[in-house]
Design an enzyme around this catalytic site. Structure first.
Site, PDB file in Angstrom:
ATOM      1  N   LYS A  15      -7.771   3.768  -9.890  1.00 53.04           N
ATOM      2  CA  LYS A  15      -8.620   2.605 -10.192  1.00 53.04           C
ATOM      3  C   LYS A  15      -8.724   2.334 -11.698  1.00 53.04           C
ATOM      4  O   LYS A  15      -8.954   1.206 -12.111  1.00 53.04           O
ATOM      5  CB  LYS A  15     -10.018   2.820  -9.591  1.00 53.04           C
ATOM      6  CG  LYS A  15     -10.010   2.886  -8.054  1.00 53.04           C
ATOM      7  CD  LYS A  15     -11.346   3.346  -7.494  1.00 53.04           C
ATOM      8  CE  LYS A  15     -11.305   3.436  -5.978  1.00 53.04           C
ATOM      9  NZ  LYS A  15     -12.537   4.029  -5.416  1.00 53.04           N
ATOM     10  N   TYR A  53     -19.006   8.297  -9.653  1.00 54.88           N
ATOM     11  CA  TYR A  53     -19.906   7.756  -8.617  1.00 54.88           C
ATOM     12  C   TYR A  53     -21.349   8.184  -8.814  1.00 54.88           C
ATOM     13  O   TYR A  53     -21.851   8.137  -9.930  1.00 54.88           O
ATOM     14  CB  TYR A  53     -19.389   8.147  -7.215  1.00 54.88           C
ATOM     15  CG  TYR A  53     -17.910   7.991  -7.105  1.00 54.88           C
ATOM     16  CD1 TYR A  53     -17.340   6.715  -7.234  1.00 54.88           C
ATOM     17  CD2 TYR A  53     -17.064   9.066  -6.942  1.00 54.88           C
ATOM     18  CE1 TYR A  53     -15.974   6.554  -7.171  1.00 54.88           C
ATOM     19  CE2 TYR A  53     -15.694   8.907  -6.885  1.00 54.88           C
ATOM     20  CZ  TYR A  53     -15.162   7.651  -6.997  1.00 54.88           C
ATOM     21  OH  TYR A  53     -13.818   7.482  -6.943  1.00 54.88           O
ATOM     22  N   SER A  83      -8.622   7.806  -6.155  1.00 55.61           N
ATOM     23  CA  SER A  83      -9.399   6.850  -6.968  1.00 55.61           C
ATOM     24  C   SER A  83      -9.093   6.904  -8.454  1.00 55.61           C
ATOM     25  O   SER A  83      -9.545   6.024  -9.191  1.00 55.61           O
ATOM     26  CB  SER A  83     -10.895   7.076  -6.761  1.00 55.61           C
ATOM     27  OG  SER A  83     -11.289   6.523  -5.542  1.00 55.61           O
ATOM     28  N   TYR A  85      -4.054  -1.434  -2.190  1.00 49.34           N
ATOM     29  CA  TYR A  85      -5.059  -0.428  -2.582  1.00 49.34           C
ATOM     30  C   TYR A  85      -4.669   0.955  -2.043  1.00 49.34           C
ATOM     31  O   TYR A  85      -4.704   1.960  -2.766  1.00 49.34           O
ATOM     32  CB  TYR A  85      -6.428  -0.868  -2.059  1.00 49.34           C
ATOM     33  CG  TYR A  85      -7.511   0.170  -2.220  1.00 49.34           C
ATOM     34  CD1 TYR A  85      -8.155   0.344  -3.438  1.00 49.34           C
ATOM     35  CD2 TYR A  85      -7.882   0.982  -1.153  1.00 49.34           C
ATOM     36  CE1 TYR A  85      -9.142   1.311  -3.588  1.00 49.34           C
ATOM     37  CE2 TYR A  85      -8.864   1.950  -1.295  1.00 49.34           C
ATOM     38  CZ  TYR A  85      -9.488   2.105  -2.517  1.00 49.34           C
ATOM     39  OH  TYR A  85     -10.457   3.071  -2.655  1.00 49.34           O
ATOM     40  N   VAL A  99     -10.535  11.621  -4.551  1.00 51.91           N
ATOM     41  CA  VAL A  99     -10.776  12.562  -3.447  1.00 51.91           C
ATOM     42  C   VAL A  99      -9.580  13.479  -3.153  1.00 51.91           C
ATOM     43  O   VAL A  99      -9.683  14.356  -2.301  1.00 51.91           O
ATOM     44  CB  VAL A  99     -11.251  11.874  -2.143  1.00 51.91           C
ATOM     45  CG1 VAL A  99     -12.648  11.309  -2.295  1.00 51.91           C
ATOM     46  CG2 VAL A  99     -10.262  10.829  -1.667  1.00 51.91           C
TER      47      VAL A  99
HETATM   48  N1  GLN Z   1      -8.476   6.006  -0.992  1.00 48.07           N
HETATM   49  C1  GLN Z   1      -9.783   6.569  -1.053  1.00 48.07           C
HETATM   50  C2  GLN Z   1     -10.789   5.692  -0.331  1.00 48.07           C
HETATM   51  O1  GLN Z   1     -10.730   4.522  -0.447  1.00 48.07           O
HETATM   52  C3  GLN Z   1     -10.185   6.759  -2.490  1.00 48.07           C
HETATM   53  C4  GLN Z   1     -11.572   7.316  -2.652  1.00 48.07           C
HETATM   54  C5  GLN Z   1     -11.745   8.246  -3.830  1.00 48.07           C
HETATM   55  O2  GLN Z   1     -10.807   8.855  -4.310  1.00 48.07           O
HETATM   56  N2  GLN Z   1     -12.976   8.449  -4.209  1.00 48.07           N
HETATM   57  O3  GLN Z   1     -11.653   6.135   0.348  1.00 48.07           O
END
Ligand code: GLN
Length: 304
Positions: free
Chosen positions: A66, A240, A63, A189, A258
């Site tokens: 993003k 988050y 993530s 994505y 993650v």
């Molecule tokens: N590719 C992961 C997902 O969509 C990214 C989530 C993250 O890093 N929080 O679940």
């Protein structure tokens, strides 16, 4: 301040936190990583790098990507994306489905999965279908590492297990909030999330957030007002449902993934990237957040 000494001290102090929590296993390609690893890198606004621990080991940025898709969209499109995604903290897990129906298909912010899918969709439109390549090429240019690439195994593993993100994407499409086919948005994505980069690579690539939008070659990427806004959304939404706790402990804009990486920004000063794969319940690296807490406490570098 002796930055190198500080980073070396943090690597020592962080040892008791290593392995606390667990590696993400809902993407099987991430589950087998050695959770005793820890790296930290700082890139100054002038481009000097200080690093310690496993700072040159590539990991899955997930993530953290993003932030870069949002920046590329804002650079290419100014503000139109804000009609399709809000910028409020969600207070929910990053992959939650529930808010999206209550809020008529407009995701709470660009850093939860629903919002990030909208941003990637916009980048696909702006790049004629080459969103993931645009992110990769930005990462290569800014870090000076032409070897950066998407990890095909991690991407395939996420693709096989992407029912939740596919649900979010179809739901967005049902509200007319996707411009491209669901499969293309999901592929782009997943490819951006599977980019493998080190702490050093990421600290360098994020440097535009500490230089009022300047790229590594000195050219203007974003106006200062836009980097201020990205930093603000990172502070309020980047970790988050733990964004309040992160602001309390670290006191900087940050974005986690993650894969166990976290980037943080000291505006006008430097960027920091930490990595350790074991995560807390919100999906943030336990040792990574502890290291950033130690970094800002000991350096006094915070936006507050
Ligand atoms: N590719 C992961 C997902 O969509 C990214 C989530 C993250 O890093 N929080 O679940």
């Amino acid at each position: 301040m002796d930055l190198q000494n500080l980073l070396d001290d943090i690597v020592g102090d962080i040892q008791p936190f290593l392995g606390q929590g667990a590696a993400a296993d809902y993407i099987p390609g991430l589950a087998t990583v050695d959770t005793s690893q820890f790296g930290i890198a700082v890139a100054t606004r002038g481009g000097e790098v200080y690093a310690s621990g496993d700072a040159t080991v590539p990991f899955s940025i997930q993530s953290i990507s993003k932030v870069f898709t949002l920046a590329l969209v804002l650079a290419g499109d100014d503000d139109s994306v804000w009609k399709r995604v809000f910028r409020e903290p969600s207070g929910n897990p990053f992959n939650s489905l529930v808010q999206l129906e209550h809020e008529d298909g407009i995701p709470r912010n660009p850093f939860i999965n629903a919002g990030a899918l909208v941003v990637t969709d916009r980048l696909l439109s702006l790049t004629d279908g080459s969103a993931a390549e645009a992110v990769r090429s930005f990462m290569r240019d800014e870090s000076g590492n032409p070897g950066i690439d998407s990890d095909a195994e991690v991407a395939a593993s996420e693709a096989r297990n992407s029912h939740r993100n596919a649900s979010l994407a179809h739901f967005l499409a049902s509200y007319g909030n996707l411009e491209n086919p669901v499969d293309e948005v999901l592929d782009a994505y997943i490819a951006q999330c599977a980019l493998a980069m080190s702490c050093t690579d990421l600290a360098l690539a994020a440097r535009f957030l500490a230089t009022n939008g300047r790229r590594a070659d000195g050219t203007a990427f974003l106006p200062a007002s836009q980097t201020k806004r990205i930093n603000a959304v990172m502070l309020t939404c980047g970790t988050y449902d733990a964004a309040g706790e992160f602001a309390y402990r670290v006191g900087l804009p940050g974005k986690s993934g993650v894969g166990g990486g976290v980037i943080a920004v000291v505006p006008n000063n430097c960027t920091i990237c930490v990595w350790s794969p074991a995560l807390d319940r919100s999906g943030n690296s336990v040792a990574g957040v502890a290291a950033l807490d130690a970094f800002t406490t000991r350096s006094g570098w915070s936006i507050f």
